[in-house]
Write an enzyme that holds these catalytic residues in place. Structure first.
Site, PDB file in Angstrom:
ATOM      1  N   ASN A  55       0.759  -0.812 -13.277  1.00 54.17           N
ATOM      2  CA  ASN A  55      -0.494  -1.360 -13.992  1.00 54.17           C
ATOM      3  C   ASN A  55      -1.744  -0.398 -13.432  1.00 54.17           C
ATOM      4  O   ASN A  55      -1.781  -0.537 -12.268  1.00 54.17           O
ATOM      5  CB  ASN A  55      -0.738  -2.871 -13.624  1.00 54.17           C
ATOM      6  CG  ASN A  55      -2.271  -3.242 -14.159  1.00 54.17           C
ATOM      7  OD1 ASN A  55      -3.061  -2.336 -14.668  1.00 54.17           O
ATOM      8  ND2 ASN A  55      -2.487  -4.168 -13.973  1.00 54.17           N
ATOM      9  N   GLU A  65     -10.917 -15.203  -5.079  1.00 53.17           N
ATOM     10  CA  GLU A  65     -10.848 -16.084  -6.491  1.00 53.17           C
ATOM     11  C   GLU A  65     -10.500 -17.492  -6.303  1.00 53.17           C
ATOM     12  O   GLU A  65     -10.776 -18.308  -7.161  1.00 53.17           O
ATOM     13  CB  GLU A  65      -9.835 -15.349  -7.337  1.00 53.17           C
ATOM     14  CG  GLU A  65     -10.128 -14.090  -7.983  1.00 53.17           C
ATOM     15  CD  GLU A  65      -8.908 -13.500  -8.997  1.00 53.17           C
ATOM     16  OE1 GLU A  65      -8.191 -14.409  -9.271  1.00 53.17           O
ATOM     17  OE2 GLU A  65      -9.027 -12.471  -9.491  1.00 53.17           O
ATOM     18  N   TYR A 103       6.006 -14.856 -11.942  1.00 55.02           N
ATOM     19  CA  TYR A 103       6.438 -13.814 -12.728  1.00 55.02           C
ATOM     20  C   TYR A 103       7.468 -14.350 -13.747  1.00 55.02           C
ATOM     21  O   TYR A 103       7.220 -14.142 -15.129  1.00 55.02           O
ATOM     22  CB  TYR A 103       7.393 -12.870 -12.083  1.00 55.02           C
ATOM     23  CG  TYR A 103       6.738 -12.023 -10.993  1.00 55.02           C
ATOM     24  CD1 TYR A 103       6.249 -10.861 -11.368  1.00 55.02           C
ATOM     25  CD2 TYR A 103       6.364 -12.377  -9.783  1.00 55.02           C
ATOM     26  CE1 TYR A 103       5.345  -9.964 -10.315  1.00 55.02           C
ATOM     27  CE2 TYR A 103       5.557 -11.596  -8.627  1.00 55.02           C
ATOM     28  CZ  TYR A 103       5.232 -10.469  -9.129  1.00 55.02           C
ATOM     29  OH  TYR A 103       4.501  -9.498  -8.436  1.00 55.02           O
ATOM     30  N   CYS A 135      -3.164  -8.413 -12.277  1.00 52.42           N
ATOM     31  CA  CYS A 135      -1.846  -8.488 -12.094  1.00 52.42           C
ATOM     32  C   CYS A 135      -1.547  -9.253 -10.493  1.00 52.42           C
ATOM     33  O   CYS A 135      -0.537  -9.805 -10.188  1.00 52.42           O
ATOM     34  CB  CYS A 135      -0.797  -7.236 -12.027  1.00 52.42           C
ATOM     35  SG  CYS A 135      -1.360  -5.737 -11.108  1.00 52.42           S
ATOM     36  N   HIS A 136      -2.573  -9.050  -9.756  1.00 52.05           N
ATOM     37  CA  HIS A 136      -2.694  -9.780  -8.399  1.00 52.05           C
ATOM     38  C   HIS A 136      -2.539 -11.221  -8.485  1.00 52.05           C
ATOM     39  O   HIS A 136      -2.136 -11.855  -7.812  1.00 52.05           O
ATOM     40  CB  HIS A 136      -3.791  -9.387  -7.578  1.00 52.05           C
ATOM     41  CG  HIS A 136      -5.051  -9.994  -8.201  1.00 52.05           C
ATOM     42  ND1 HIS A 136      -5.766  -9.147  -8.960  1.00 52.05           N
ATOM     43  CD2 HIS A 136      -5.885 -11.034  -8.178  1.00 52.05           C
ATOM     44  CE1 HIS A 136      -6.927  -9.453  -9.404  1.00 52.05           C
ATOM     45  NE2 HIS A 136      -6.918 -10.911  -8.759  1.00 52.05           N
TER      46      HIS A 136
END
Length: 138
Positions: free
Chosen positions: A93, A128, A70, A101-102
């Site tokens: 979001n 990912e 963050y 945003c993950h």
């Protein structure tokens, strides 16, 4: 995702035509195993404050599989002391997978808040190939 958007943003719609097909094809490719180039190229538009839009755009520029903190995201947008505001913007979001945003995690590499729940955040990051502290697996 579309059901979630519909519940939280009743006026939202997926564009028809070429843009809608690119959106659908990008999401499909992402969830079928190509988390890199596909989701990052999905066209999107959302309503939010100028600050929120800046945060979400910075999330889009965050490469797949490479989470950031963050604080790192706050620094990236030129607001290094706005760490909590970045978290609040991510919580609002409306296109959470598309403006990923993950990919924003705690400074120590741990999973922290996610509107879709930490198990979903964990799945997205693992999908990912991202490195993170997996306190949920314990």
């Amino acid at each position: 995702m579309l059901a979630w958007i519909g519940r939280h943003y009743p006026g939202a719609r997926v564009a028809e035509g070429r843009a809608g097909r690119r959106f659908a094809n990008g999401l499909l490719a992402y969830f079928q195993g190509d988390p890199g180039a596909t989701i990052d190229a999905v066209p999107w538009q959302a309503s939010g404050t100028p600050f929120q839009l800046k945060v979400w755009q910075a999330c889009v520029r965050s490469p797949s599989g490479r989470p950031l903190s963050y604080r790192g995201l706050a620094e990236r947008i030129g607001r290094p002391t706005a760490v909590r505001a970045v978290g609040l913007a991510n919580g609002a979001n409306p296109v959470a997978v598309v403006a990923p945003c993950h990919r924003v995690i705690g400074a120590n590499g741990s999973l922290t808040g996610y509107g879709g729940g930490l198990p979903r955040k964990r799945w997205l990051l693992a999908h990912e190939g991202a490195a993170f502290r997996d306190q949920l697996a314990a």
